[in-house]
Every structure is written in C-alpha cells, then in structure tokens.
Design a protein around this motif. Structure first.
Motif, PDB file in Angstrom:
ATOM      1  N   SER A 113     -52.914  27.371 -33.556  1.00 57.90           N
ATOM      2  CA  SER A 113     -53.968  26.707 -32.863  1.00 57.90           C
ATOM      3  C   SER A 113     -52.958  25.782 -31.841  1.00 57.90           C
ATOM      4  O   SER A 113     -51.723  25.464 -31.819  1.00 57.90           O
ATOM      5  N   ASN A 114     -53.394  25.264 -30.685  1.00 57.45           N
ATOM      6  CA  ASN A 114     -52.694  24.684 -29.685  1.00 57.45           C
ATOM      7  C   ASN A 114     -51.514  25.610 -29.101  1.00 57.45           C
ATOM      8  O   ASN A 114     -50.461  25.010 -28.887  1.00 57.45           O
ATOM      9  N   GLU A 127     -50.218  25.199 -24.654  1.00 61.25           N
ATOM     10  CA  GLU A 127     -49.952  24.076 -23.932  1.00 61.25           C
ATOM     11  C   GLU A 127     -48.755  24.360 -22.945  1.00 61.25           C
ATOM     12  O   GLU A 127     -49.063  23.635 -22.111  1.00 61.25           O
ATOM     13  N   THR A 177     -50.867  25.651 -20.135  1.00 66.24           N
ATOM     14  CA  THR A 177     -51.596  24.820 -19.465  1.00 66.24           C
ATOM     15  C   THR A 177     -50.641  23.703 -18.470  1.00 66.24           C
ATOM     16  O   THR A 177     -51.147  23.388 -17.513  1.00 66.24           O
ATOM     17  N   HIS A 233     -56.170  30.007 -21.187  1.00 64.28           N
ATOM     18  CA  HIS A 233     -55.872  28.694 -22.179  1.00 64.28           C
ATOM     19  C   HIS A 233     -56.250  28.500 -23.262  1.00 64.28           C
ATOM     20  O   HIS A 233     -56.034  27.787 -24.034  1.00 64.28           O
ATOM     21  N   GLN A 234     -57.306  29.335 -23.586  1.00 62.06           N
ATOM     22  CA  GLN A 234     -57.884  29.368 -24.885  1.00 62.06           C
ATOM     23  C   GLN A 234     -57.311  30.135 -26.231  1.00 62.06           C
ATOM     24  O   GLN A 234     -56.837  31.369 -25.837  1.00 62.06           O
ATOM     25  N   ASP A 235     -56.988  29.796 -27.308  1.00 60.20           N
ATOM     26  CA  ASP A 235     -56.450  30.458 -28.397  1.00 60.20           C
ATOM     27  C   ASP A 235     -57.183  31.950 -28.519  1.00 60.20           C
ATOM     28  O   ASP A 235     -56.489  32.700 -29.044  1.00 60.20           O
ATOM     29  N   SER A 240     -45.408  29.990 -31.050  1.00 61.07           N
ATOM     30  CA  SER A 240     -45.696  28.572 -30.468  1.00 61.07           C
ATOM     31  C   SER A 240     -44.614  28.368 -29.147  1.00 61.07           C
ATOM     32  O   SER A 240     -43.434  28.261 -29.432  1.00 61.07           O
ATOM     33  N   GLN A 295     -45.246  18.321 -26.376  1.00 60.39           N
ATOM     34  CA  GLN A 295     -45.480  18.776 -27.662  1.00 60.39           C
ATOM     35  C   GLN A 295     -44.072  18.601 -28.360  1.00 60.39           C
ATOM     36  O   GLN A 295     -43.737  17.935 -29.301  1.00 60.39           O
TER      37      GLN A 295
END
Length: 433
Positions: free
Chosen positions: A126-127, A130, A133, A155-157, A210, A216
């Motif tokens: 998830s996330n 980023e 984005t 931008h959506q998982d 990721s 982050q």
C-alpha cells in the motif's frame, strides 16, 4: 467438510538489486552478493544537506523492454502487449509486470488453456505510488495541464491489479492487501486462502516495489527506523553495511525489489502437468493490539507457532528460518527472543539468515522477495551467507556465516513483521516433503 487443498508453488519471479530473474538471484544468494551501496558524496559547498540513508540497494539500470526480452519463452504477442500496456506506467507497476511474467512463464501458464476466470491476483503493498505523486505534483505546479493524463489511474495502488489483469487476461478475483513490512506475507496468506475456499485454481501473489518518496524516506529516518548516513563512531566508521543481528546494526537499509509466486492447488498443477517447485504448507497472522512501531516477542512467536500448527509441523522439523531481520537493534533483539521461545535456546536449532542483508529492506515486497529466496534455497540445498554479520548481538541463534552452507531443507519458515504489531509467518516446504 472436504480437506483443504494442498497449495503448490509453480512459478517464481524476482527483480531486485542483486537479480533480474530467479537464476541471477539464486547465484547472488549462494555467493552472498550484496546490492547495498553508500550514497554519493555530499556537495563541497552550500548548505549542509540533511543526512540521508546510510546505504541503499536500488535496481540496476532497469528497463522494461530489456527485462521482457530476457524471457524468450513468452509468446511475442504477450511480450508486446505487456510493453504497450505498461510502457508509461510508474516504475512499481513496470516491476510488477516484469516479475509476474517471469513467474507466469516458469509456471507454463502462457501455454495453459486454463480458464482465466479461475485465476486470481493479489498485489501486496500500500502507499506504493508516493514518489510518482510527489513527482507529478512538482510537474503540475507551474501549470495543471502538465499533469499526466492517466494520473488518476496511476496514483492508485489498484493500478497494479488492473494492469496485470489486462496483460495476463486474468478475469478471476483480484485485490491489493497491506500490512506495512508484513505486506508480502499478508499477500501470500490471502492468495492461499483464495485457493483454499475454491475461489480460484491459480493465484499470482505479487510483492510490489516500494519506490520511496523524499517524504517517506525522511519519515523513516526521523522515526529512527532507517539507518542514517554518518551515524558511525571512531570505532565503527560505518564504511560498510552491518548485517541484521550484528552489534553494529542501526536500522534498515532501503532496497528496491518486486517478486511473484504462482500459487496453485496441487490438483490444478497435476491437471496441467506443471512442475511443482515447492509448497506453501501453512501460514498465520497475529496482531499485537498495538498501533506503534514497537515489536512484541510474544506476537512474533504466536505467528510462528500458528504457521507451524497450520502446517502440522513440530519446531524440530524446521531446518531453516528466513528472519524478518531488518537491522533495527530493537527489532532484531525482539525476533531473536521470539525464535528462542519457539525453537529453544540450544545452538542446534534451525539455520537463521536475513535476506535484507543482501537486498536491503524491500518493504511491501519483502515477504514475497524472501519467499522466493527461501524456495531457491530449498531447491538448491543451501542457506545463503550473512555478509556483515561479524559479531552477532545475540548468540542464541544458529546464524549462517560468511559463506553458503549446505542444508537439506524440507520445511522452512519465513517471517514478516510490520509496524502496528502485524506479525506474520509462512511455512514453505520442499515438493517431496
């Protein structure tokens, strides 16, 4: 009630700093080859930069077209469809397509006539977007017209699931699952459950890359979870990365990676004539009732015992544990305490190593990357070295040394623990066990 189906592993895929594909990854594991490197030099003039990560393990010159060209067994039409579909996708989605196609090809699914509505996909993480984005915000700041046309999709998982469904023609179930650094194992558990309840015959579980944003990264550094550059002292200048469980550990080193396991009921594999690489024999998820980054030995031990119970195993039957092993002093100490709780304090327990010492911490994908590593060690009959584990902070575990050790592995555990007290463990088995 009919017995739960046995879950076979029929395909593997991996992309990380030490391997694009299972062959290169297996060679790196056996050699103890680390993908970690120090960041570049800081500017000689100007304001002093805020310290960043001490070491990172980034992908090496990844290009989607080159990775797909390395899969000659795939039909040209499938390769071209993948390239057209994902060429403009963010890096994490391109990595997901790459590892899924590696595993898809190894499982022989490109030749199968199996109904695509009986195939599912689970994306762990998830996330995941980023950085995309963050970069898109900077691009659109001067003029909103500069925002990528498909930003609302990318931008959506769930863009991972949709892209994999399009490329592979999957029309069964599909979804994303999150569990912080335990996401990979949470994905494996949910894929196994999909097969167990009869919702699918085949399920791809993809641990998503990721690609950390600056925000982050700064958050992990501020929390003290990520090893910061320049944190050494006179006796330990931190010129090389410390392995998890070593007395020099100061936090995790971020790594970029993605991986895929094809899970399949043994009946389905038998019908297709697919080679069974191993089995997912058991699994467990256990929460701590804690919302902080504070690990619990009790919760970790409960997860390991739960996986053993689901697999019908006694602790003495486990030859090898792939530890979560991030390199956090508190996290490492907690996990070794949990391992002693489950396996006892005697030195003759299972081998223990931590793949993050080679690949860095691949975060959402870590559990799937490490499951691939476990399967390769089961197949190859070895446990990979722990380079940088010079002085174990705890002598109560049977850590592998500086060279690969031969090991006949019938059963192994792979641990994954996430912030917020999310404890997971999966039991993986040799195909003949």
């Amino acid at each position: 009630m009919s017995p739960a189906p046995r879950i076979a592993v029929t395909g593997l895929g991996v992309l990380c700093s030490v391997g694009d594909g299972v062959t290169e990854f297996a060679e790196s594991l056996r050699a103890g080859r680390s993908g970690l490197s120090a960041p570049g030099p800081t500017p000689a003039s100007g304001p002093a930069p805020t310290p960043g990560p001490a070491f990172t393990a980034s992908l090496r010159d990844f290009a989607l077209d080159r990775s797909l060209d390395a899969l000659p067994q795939l039909p040209a039409a499938l390769r071209d469809l993948a390239l057209r579909t994902a060429r403009r996708s963010p890096l994490p989605v391109q990595a997901a397509v790459t590892v899924a196609l590696q595993a898809w090809g190894q499982a022989g699914l490109h030749e199968a006539a199996e109904a695509r509505e009986r195939t599912g996909v689970v994306v762990a993480g998830s996330n995941l977007t980023e950085r995309y984005t963050e970069n898109s915000r900077a691009r659109a700041a001067p003029n909103p017209a500069y925002l990528p046309a498909r930003y609302a999709l990318h931008h959506q998982d769930t863009d991972h699931v949709a892209t994999l469904s399009r490329v592979l023609g999957i029309t069964g179930e599909g979804f994303t699952v999150g569990g912080a650094s335990a996401s990979g194992n949470v994905g494996l558990v949910n894929g196994a459950r999909m097969l167990a309840v009869g919702a699918a015959d085949v399920c791809l579980v993809v641990g998503a890359l990721s690609d950390l944003s600056e925000l982050q990264t700064r958050g992990f550094l501020t929390l003290g979870a990520m090893a910061v550059a320049g944190a050494g002292d006179e006796d330990d200048p931190a010129e090389r990365p410390a392995a998890p469980f070593d007395i020099r550990h100061r936090g995790f080193h971020p790594g970029q990676g993605a991986a895929c396991l094809v899970l399949e009921t043994e009946d389905s594999a038998l019908r297709r004539g697919a080679a069974v690489l191993g089995r997912l024999a058991g699994h467990a998820i256990a929460l701590d009732g804690n919302h902080l980054a504070a690990p619990s030995a009790d919760g970790e031990a409960r997860a390991m015992r739960g996986a053993l119970a689901a697999a019908g195993l006694a602790p003495r039957e486990v030859a090898y544990v792939s530890a979560h092993g991030t390199g956090s002093p508190l996290g490492d100490a907690t996990e070794t305490a949990a391992l002693r709780d489950v396996f006892g304090a005697a030195g003759g327990g299972p081998w223990v190593n931590a793949t993050k010492g080679l690949t860095g911490h691949c975060l959402a994908a870590a559990g799937v990357v490490e499951a691939v590593a476990v399967m390769l060690q089961i197949q190859g009959g070895f446990v990979h070295p722990n380079p940088g584990l010079d002085k174990p902070a705890d002598s109560g575990c049977r850590f592998s040394g500086t060279a690969a050790a031969p090991a006949g592995i019938a059963f192994a555990l792979s641990n994954g623990f996430g912030f917020g007290g999310i404890n997971t463990s999966v039991a993986l088995a040799h195909p003949d066990a």
